[in-house]
Design a protein around this motif. Structure first.
Motif, PDB file in Angstrom:
ATOM      1  N   SER A 134       4.938  -0.505 -11.616  1.00  0.00           N
ATOM      2  CA  SER A 134       3.830   0.112 -10.907  1.00  0.00           C
ATOM      3  C   SER A 134       2.752   0.547 -11.898  1.00  0.00           C
ATOM      4  CB  SER A 134       4.362   1.318 -10.128  1.00  0.00           C
ATOM      5  OG  SER A 134       3.332   1.915  -9.397  1.00  0.00           O
ATOM      6  N   VAL A 135       1.531   0.042 -11.703  1.00  0.00           N
ATOM      7  CA  VAL A 135       0.403   0.406 -12.562  1.00  0.00           C
ATOM      8  C   VAL A 135      -0.572   1.230 -11.722  1.00  0.00           C
ATOM      9  CG1 VAL A 135      -1.497  -0.431 -13.997  1.00  0.00           C
ATOM     10  CG2 VAL A 135       0.648  -1.733 -13.875  1.00  0.00           C
ATOM     11  N   GLU A 136      -0.865   2.444 -12.186  1.00  0.00           N
ATOM     12  CA  GLU A 136      -1.859   3.286 -11.538  1.00  0.00           C
ATOM     13  C   GLU A 136      -3.095   3.299 -12.434  1.00  0.00           C
ATOM     14  OE1 GLU A 136      -1.822   7.845 -10.336  1.00  0.00           O
ATOM     15  OE2 GLU A 136      -0.347   6.668  -9.196  1.00  0.00           O
ATOM     16  N   PHE A 137      -4.265   3.037 -11.835  1.00  0.00           N
ATOM     17  CA  PHE A 137      -5.467   2.902 -12.649  1.00  0.00           C
ATOM     18  C   PHE A 137      -6.696   3.444 -11.940  1.00  0.00           C
ATOM     19  CE2 PHE A 137      -4.629  -0.904 -10.245  1.00  0.00           C
ATOM     20  CZ  PHE A 137      -5.857  -1.361  -9.791  1.00  0.00           C
ATOM     21  N   VAL A 138      -7.684   3.854 -12.747  1.00  0.00           N
ATOM     22  CA  VAL A 138      -8.960   4.344 -12.225  1.00  0.00           C
ATOM     23  C   VAL A 138      -9.937   3.176 -12.259  1.00  0.00           C
ATOM     24  CG1 VAL A 138     -10.869   5.962 -12.563  1.00  0.00           C
ATOM     25  CG2 VAL A 138      -8.507   6.679 -13.028  1.00  0.00           C
ATOM     26  N   VAL A 139     -10.571   2.940 -11.125  1.00  0.00           N
ATOM     27  CA  VAL A 139     -11.480   1.805 -10.992  1.00  0.00           C
ATOM     28  C   VAL A 139     -12.758   2.280 -10.314  1.00  0.00           C
ATOM     29  CG1 VAL A 139     -10.432   1.084  -8.801  1.00  0.00           C
ATOM     30  CG2 VAL A 139     -11.600  -0.604 -10.178  1.00  0.00           C
ATOM     31  N   GLY A 140     -13.877   1.672 -10.661  1.00  0.00           N
ATOM     32  CA  GLY A 140     -15.165   2.025 -10.067  1.00  0.00           C
ATOM     33  C   GLY A 140     -16.068   2.717 -11.066  1.00  0.00           C
ATOM     34  N   TRP A 141     -17.332   2.821 -10.706  1.00  0.00           N
ATOM     35  CA  TRP A 141     -18.298   3.479 -11.581  1.00  0.00           C
ATOM     36  C   TRP A 141     -18.133   4.992 -11.474  1.00  0.00           C
ATOM     37  CZ3 TRP A 141     -19.471  -1.164  -9.211  1.00  0.00           C
ATOM     38  CH2 TRP A 141     -19.829  -2.201 -10.083  1.00  0.00           C
TER      39      TRP A 141
END
Length: 193
Positions: A134-141
């Motif tokens: 499981s990879v949790e990531f922050v995405v977006g500007w």
């Protein structure tokens, strides 16, 4: 690869109600509810796993699960800002966290981001049978000083999308507005995987 799941939504919309009202020259507050609904609809049209751009417009956290480890794990949304955590589950259901020193976030020339594990990382062999990694990531500007930093051409496309569904004159010219909207977002379309 499993479908990404939203963990924490964005703190703001990429375009504010005030920006849309100014662009459409709407002075009265009677339409606020309709305009907010149209803004959210336009954002959903572009954003997320099922949006036509496959991107996040404002910083938010997503989780993506995989059945196994690989040297390079592609992430399904763009633009990725950071990795929050990588966890894996063993056959007994116990969860472990991969140390930050064992991987890096990379982005290729097409703007697709992936996790790259270091060469000497020992991939666990006793993984749970399904969705073990499981990879949790922050995405977006990011949002800076309470204002989203979403690119101006995407903001303009959202306003045009709202205008086509709100303004009677725009409905009559929707084919022209469709072309302008497509031109504005074309460079953000997801590259072929």
């Amino acid at each position: 690869m499993h479908r990404p799941v939203l963990v924490t939504g964005p703190s703001a919309l990429p375009v504010s109600l005030a920006e849309v009202k100014s662009a459409l020259r709407v002075d009265v507050g009677d339409s606020d509810g309709d305009l907010e609904r149209l803004i959210r609809s336009a954002v959903a049209h572009y954003e997320g796993w099922s949006g036509i751009l496959g991107i996040a417009l404002v910083a938010q956290t997503w989780r993506q699960d995989f059945n196994r480890f690989e040297q390079k794990i592609m992430l399904g949304l763009r633009p990725v800002q950071s990795i929050s955590s990588i966890k894996w589950r063993n056959e007994a259901g116990q969860i472990s966290t991969v140390a930050e020193a064992d991987y890096a976030l990379k982005t290729d020339a097409g703007g697709r981001s992936y996790v790259r594990f270091v060469n000497d990382f020992a991939f666990p062999s006793d993984l749970y049978e399904d969705a073990a990694v499981s990879v949790e990531f922050v995405v977006g500007w990011p949002v800076v000083a309470d204002a989203p930093t979403t690119p101006e051409d995407i903001k303009t496309a959202i306003i045009l999308h709202v205008q086509k569904h709100y303004d009677e004159a725009a409905k009559a010219n929707s084919d022209i507005l469709d072309r302008v909207e497509r031109d504005l977002i074309s460079k953000y379309r997801a590259p072929f995987l």
